[in-house]
Design a protein around this motif. Structure first.
Motif, PDB file in Angstrom:
ATOM      1  N   PRO A   1      12.049   1.114 -36.794  1.00  0.00           N
ATOM      2  CA  PRO A   1      13.591   1.399 -36.797  1.00  0.00           C
ATOM      3  C   PRO A   1      14.102   2.135 -35.703  1.00  0.00           C
ATOM      4  N   ASP A   2      13.012   3.084 -35.474  1.00  0.00           N
ATOM      5  CA  ASP A   2      13.540   4.205 -34.361  1.00  0.00           C
ATOM      6  C   ASP A   2      12.817   4.032 -32.951  1.00  0.00           C
ATOM      7  N   THR A   3      12.066   2.822 -32.743  1.00  0.00           N
ATOM      8  CA  THR A   3      11.841   2.383 -31.494  1.00  0.00           C
ATOM      9  C   THR A   3      12.652   2.174 -30.586  1.00  0.00           C
ATOM     10  N   ASN A   4      12.733   2.585 -29.517  1.00  0.00           N
ATOM     11  CA  ASN A   4      13.912   2.629 -28.368  1.00  0.00           C
ATOM     12  C   ASN A   4      13.818   1.154 -28.039  1.00  0.00           C
ATOM     13  N   TRP A   5      15.109   0.818 -27.549  1.00  0.00           N
ATOM     14  CA  TRP A   5      15.445  -0.453 -27.414  1.00  0.00           C
ATOM     15  C   TRP A   5      14.677  -1.416 -26.305  1.00  0.00           C
ATOM     16  N   LEU A   6      14.387  -0.321 -25.279  1.00  0.00           N
ATOM     17  CA  LEU A   6      13.535  -0.672 -24.157  1.00  0.00           C
ATOM     18  C   LEU A   6      12.332  -1.183 -24.501  1.00  0.00           C
ATOM     19  N   ASP A   7      11.542  -0.246 -25.328  1.00  0.00           N
ATOM     20  CA  ASP A   7       9.982  -0.513 -25.747  1.00  0.00           C
ATOM     21  C   ASP A   7      10.036  -1.658 -26.800  1.00  0.00           C
ATOM     22  N   VAL A   8      11.280  -1.856 -27.266  1.00  0.00           N
ATOM     23  CA  VAL A   8      11.424  -3.129 -28.204  1.00  0.00           C
ATOM     24  C   VAL A   8      11.446  -4.375 -27.194  1.00  0.00           C
ATOM     25  N   LEU A   9      12.131  -4.609 -26.135  1.00  0.00           N
ATOM     26  CA  LEU A   9      12.139  -5.359 -25.176  1.00  0.00           C
ATOM     27  C   LEU A   9      10.906  -5.692 -24.644  1.00  0.00           C
ATOM     28  N   GLU A  10      10.149  -4.530 -24.220  1.00  0.00           N
ATOM     29  CA  GLU A  10       8.622  -4.659 -23.571  1.00  0.00           C
ATOM     30  C   GLU A  10       7.968  -5.512 -24.559  1.00  0.00           C
ATOM     31  N   THR A  11       7.995  -5.124 -25.982  1.00  0.00           N
ATOM     32  CA  THR A  11       7.199  -5.677 -26.933  1.00  0.00           C
ATOM     33  C   THR A  11       7.087  -7.290 -27.045  1.00  0.00           C
TER      34      THR A  11
END
Length: 218
Positions: free
Chosen positions: A75-85
Protein backbone atom coordinates in the motif's frame (compact mmCIF):
# COMPACT_ATOMS: atom_id res chain seq x y z
CA UNK A 1 1.11 10.75 -3.68
CA UNK A 2 -1.04 8.31 -1.60
CA UNK A 3 -2.51 5.43 -3.59
CA UNK A 4 -4.61 3.63 -0.97
CA UNK A 5 -7.80 5.31 -2.18
CA UNK A 6 -7.28 3.66 -5.58
CA UNK A 7 -7.30 0.10 -4.19
CA UNK A 8 -10.20 -1.88 -5.69
CA UNK A 9 -11.49 -5.09 -4.11
CA UNK A 10 -14.48 -6.04 -6.23
CA UNK A 11 -12.72 -9.14 -7.57
CA UNK A 12 -12.40 -12.01 -5.13
CA UNK A 13 -9.11 -13.90 -5.57
CA UNK A 14 -9.37 -17.37 -7.05
CA UNK A 15 -8.70 -20.35 -4.83
CA UNK A 16 -5.72 -22.52 -5.62
CA UNK A 17 -8.06 -25.50 -5.92
CA UNK A 18 -10.40 -23.87 -8.46
CA UNK A 19 -10.65 -25.59 -11.81
CA UNK A 20 -8.98 -24.12 -14.86
CA UNK A 21 -12.33 -24.28 -16.67
CA UNK A 22 -13.77 -21.85 -14.11
CA UNK A 23 -10.80 -19.54 -14.59
CA UNK A 24 -11.31 -19.56 -18.34
CA UNK A 25 -14.97 -18.61 -17.92
CA UNK A 26 -14.03 -15.70 -15.64
CA UNK A 27 -11.51 -14.37 -18.16
CA UNK A 28 -14.17 -14.54 -20.86
CA UNK A 29 -16.20 -12.06 -18.81
CA UNK A 30 -13.35 -9.74 -17.78
CA UNK A 31 -10.80 -7.60 -19.58
CA UNK A 32 -8.00 -8.15 -17.08
CA UNK A 33 -4.71 -9.75 -18.05
CA UNK A 34 -4.38 -11.60 -14.72
CA UNK A 35 -6.43 -12.70 -11.72
CA UNK A 36 -4.99 -13.09 -8.18
CA UNK A 37 -4.87 -16.55 -6.61
CA UNK A 38 -4.79 -17.37 -2.89
CA UNK A 39 -4.54 -20.40 -0.66
CA UNK A 40 -6.06 -20.27 2.83
CA UNK A 41 -6.11 -16.49 2.61
CA UNK A 42 -2.45 -16.19 1.57
CA UNK A 43 -1.61 -14.69 -1.81
CA UNK A 44 0.04 -17.21 -4.17
CA UNK A 45 0.44 -15.15 -7.31
CA UNK A 46 -1.55 -14.29 -10.42
CA UNK A 47 -2.69 -16.54 -13.22
CA UNK A 48 -2.63 -14.92 -16.64
CA UNK A 49 -5.36 -15.14 -19.24
CA UNK A 50 -2.88 -16.49 -21.78
CA UNK A 51 -1.78 -19.32 -19.49
CA UNK A 52 -5.32 -20.21 -18.45
CA UNK A 53 -6.24 -21.02 -22.04
CA UNK A 54 -3.15 -23.19 -22.46
CA UNK A 55 -3.98 -25.57 -19.61
CA UNK A 56 -6.38 -28.50 -19.69
CA UNK A 57 -9.76 -27.35 -18.41
CA UNK A 58 -10.24 -30.26 -16.00
CA UNK A 59 -7.07 -29.45 -14.09
CA UNK A 60 -6.94 -27.18 -11.02
CA UNK A 61 -4.84 -24.07 -10.57
CA UNK A 62 -2.75 -26.07 -8.09
CA UNK A 63 -1.78 -28.40 -10.93
CA UNK A 64 -0.45 -25.36 -12.81
CA UNK A 65 1.01 -23.61 -9.77
CA UNK A 66 4.41 -23.28 -11.48
CA UNK A 67 2.93 -20.80 -13.97
CA UNK A 68 1.67 -18.29 -11.40
CA UNK A 69 3.26 -14.84 -11.58
CA UNK A 70 4.17 -13.62 -8.10
CA UNK A 71 4.16 -9.85 -8.69
CA UNK A 72 2.53 -7.46 -6.19
CA UNK A 73 3.02 -4.11 -4.47
CA UNK A 74 2.47 -2.76 -0.95
CA UNK A 75 0.00 0.00 0.00
CA UNK A 76 2.90 2.38 0.62
CA UNK A 77 4.73 1.60 -2.64
CA UNK A 78 5.56 4.77 -4.57
CA UNK A 79 3.29 5.27 -7.58
CA UNK A 80 6.25 5.34 -9.97
CA UNK A 81 7.41 1.98 -8.62
CA UNK A 82 3.86 0.69 -9.05
CA UNK A 83 3.87 1.87 -12.66
CA UNK A 84 7.25 0.21 -13.21
CA UNK A 85 5.92 -3.09 -11.80
CA UNK A 86 3.00 -2.89 -14.21
CA UNK A 87 5.41 -2.44 -17.12
CA UNK A 88 7.77 -5.21 -16.02
CA UNK A 89 4.95 -7.73 -15.83
CA UNK A 90 2.91 -6.64 -18.87
CA UNK A 91 -0.29 -6.60 -16.84
CA UNK A 92 -3.25 -4.29 -16.27
CA UNK A 93 -4.05 -5.42 -12.72
CA UNK A 94 -1.71 -5.15 -9.73
CA UNK A 95 -2.39 -7.01 -6.44
CA UNK A 96 -1.82 -5.00 -3.26
CA UNK A 97 -0.66 -6.92 -0.18
CA UNK A 98 -0.10 -5.85 3.41
CA UNK A 99 3.11 -6.68 5.29
CA UNK A 100 1.68 -10.09 6.20
CA UNK A 101 0.98 -10.82 2.52
CA UNK A 102 -2.76 -10.57 3.02
CA UNK A 103 -4.56 -9.57 -0.15
CA UNK A 104 -6.07 -6.08 0.16
CA UNK A 105 -7.26 -5.55 -3.39
CA UNK A 106 -5.70 -4.39 -6.61
CA UNK A 107 -4.79 -1.35 -8.70
CA UNK A 108 -5.96 -0.87 -12.26
CA UNK A 109 -3.35 0.27 -14.76
CA UNK A 110 -5.62 3.02 -16.08
CA UNK A 111 -5.91 4.62 -12.63
CA UNK A 112 -2.13 4.73 -12.16
CA UNK A 113 -1.53 6.16 -15.62
CA UNK A 114 -4.21 8.73 -14.81
CA UNK A 115 -2.11 9.89 -11.85
CA UNK A 116 0.84 10.35 -14.17
CA UNK A 117 -1.31 12.48 -16.47
CA UNK A 118 -2.05 14.79 -13.54
CA UNK A 119 1.61 15.61 -12.94
CA UNK A 120 3.04 18.93 -14.22
CA UNK A 121 4.90 16.99 -16.90
CA UNK A 122 1.59 16.51 -18.72
CA UNK A 123 -0.80 18.95 -17.07
CA UNK A 124 1.22 22.17 -17.36
CA UNK A 125 1.73 23.96 -20.69
CA UNK A 126 5.20 23.74 -22.14
CA UNK A 127 7.37 22.21 -24.80
CA UNK A 128 8.90 18.75 -25.04
CA UNK A 129 12.56 18.52 -25.95
CA UNK A 130 14.69 15.44 -26.42
CA UNK A 131 18.40 16.14 -26.16
CA UNK A 132 21.26 13.75 -26.77
CA UNK A 133 24.85 13.62 -25.59
CA UNK A 134 27.57 11.14 -24.67
CA UNK A 135 26.95 9.24 -21.44
CA UNK A 136 30.21 10.48 -19.98
CA UNK A 137 29.63 14.08 -21.07
CA UNK A 138 26.14 14.98 -19.82
CA UNK A 139 24.93 15.90 -16.34
CA UNK A 140 21.54 16.85 -14.99
CA UNK A 141 23.11 19.79 -13.16
CA UNK A 142 24.36 21.12 -16.51
CA UNK A 143 20.95 20.53 -18.11
CA UNK A 144 19.25 22.42 -15.29
CA UNK A 145 21.76 25.26 -15.59
CA UNK A 146 21.15 25.53 -19.35
CA UNK A 147 17.39 25.73 -18.91
CA UNK A 148 17.34 28.05 -15.91
CA UNK A 149 19.99 30.39 -17.31
CA UNK A 150 17.42 31.23 -19.99
CA UNK A 151 14.75 32.05 -17.37
CA UNK A 152 12.87 28.83 -18.18
CA UNK A 153 11.70 26.11 -15.81
CA UNK A 154 12.00 22.33 -16.00
CA UNK A 155 8.60 20.71 -15.46
CA UNK A 156 9.94 17.18 -15.79
CA UNK A 157 12.92 15.20 -17.05
CA UNK A 158 13.80 11.56 -17.51
CA UNK A 159 16.26 9.38 -19.40
CA UNK A 160 14.27 8.07 -22.35
CA UNK A 161 16.97 6.13 -24.17
CA UNK A 162 20.41 4.75 -23.40
CA UNK A 163 22.29 3.07 -26.21
CA UNK A 164 25.99 2.31 -26.49
CA UNK A 165 27.77 5.45 -25.28
CA UNK A 166 24.94 7.90 -26.05
CA UNK A 167 22.04 8.94 -23.85
CA UNK A 168 18.80 10.79 -24.59
CA UNK A 169 16.98 12.92 -22.04
CA UNK A 170 13.37 13.96 -22.50
CA UNK A 171 12.52 17.35 -20.98
CA UNK A 172 9.27 19.21 -20.40
CA UNK A 173 10.12 22.91 -20.31
CA UNK A 174 7.94 25.93 -19.71
CA UNK A 175 7.32 27.85 -22.92
CA UNK A 176 9.24 30.94 -21.78
CA UNK A 177 12.45 31.34 -23.78
CA UNK A 178 12.24 27.87 -25.26
CA UNK A 179 14.07 28.78 -28.44
CA UNK A 180 16.92 30.30 -26.43
CA UNK A 181 17.11 27.10 -24.41
CA UNK A 182 17.43 25.05 -27.59
CA UNK A 183 20.23 27.24 -28.94
CA UNK A 184 22.09 27.06 -25.62
CA UNK A 185 21.88 23.26 -25.65
CA UNK A 186 23.50 23.34 -29.07
CA UNK A 187 26.30 25.57 -27.80
CA UNK A 188 26.94 23.00 -25.08
CA UNK A 189 27.23 20.30 -27.77
CA UNK A 190 23.89 18.62 -27.14
CA UNK A 191 22.10 17.21 -30.16
CA UNK A 192 18.46 18.24 -30.40
CA UNK A 193 16.56 15.07 -31.30
CA UNK A 194 13.05 16.48 -31.14
CA UNK A 195 12.02 19.68 -32.86
CA UNK A 196 9.71 22.44 -31.71
CA UNK A 197 7.84 25.12 -33.58
CA UNK A 198 9.90 27.83 -31.89
CA UNK A 199 13.16 26.25 -32.98
CA UNK A 200 14.18 28.27 -36.03
CA UNK A 201 17.76 27.00 -36.14
CA UNK A 202 17.32 24.80 -39.23
CA UNK A 203 15.20 27.42 -40.96
CA UNK A 204 17.88 30.04 -40.39
CA UNK A 205 20.49 27.72 -41.86
CA UNK A 206 18.35 27.24 -44.95
CA UNK A 207 17.88 30.99 -45.35
CA UNK A 208 21.62 31.64 -44.98
CA UNK A 209 22.40 28.86 -47.45
CA UNK A 210 20.02 30.33 -50.00
CA UNK A 211 21.48 33.81 -49.44
CA UNK A 212 25.02 32.47 -49.91
CA UNK A 213 24.01 30.63 -53.08
CA UNK A 214 22.50 33.81 -54.53
CA UNK A 215 25.65 35.75 -53.57
CA UNK A 216 27.91 33.19 -55.29
CA UNK A 217 25.74 33.26 -58.42
CA UNK A 218 26.23 36.97 -58.88
Amino acid sequence: MPLQEYIINDIKPLNINDKVSDVQLIFNELTYSHIPVENNGVYQGCISETDSHCFESQKTIADCNYALDGFFVRPDTNWLDVLETFAQNSCNIMPVLDKHNNYLGYYELGDIIGLFNETPFFAEPGGILIVEKGIQDYSFSEISQIVESNDAKILGAFISKMESDVIQITLKIGNTGLNDVIQTFRRYSYNIISGHEEDNYVENLKERSEYLKKYLDI
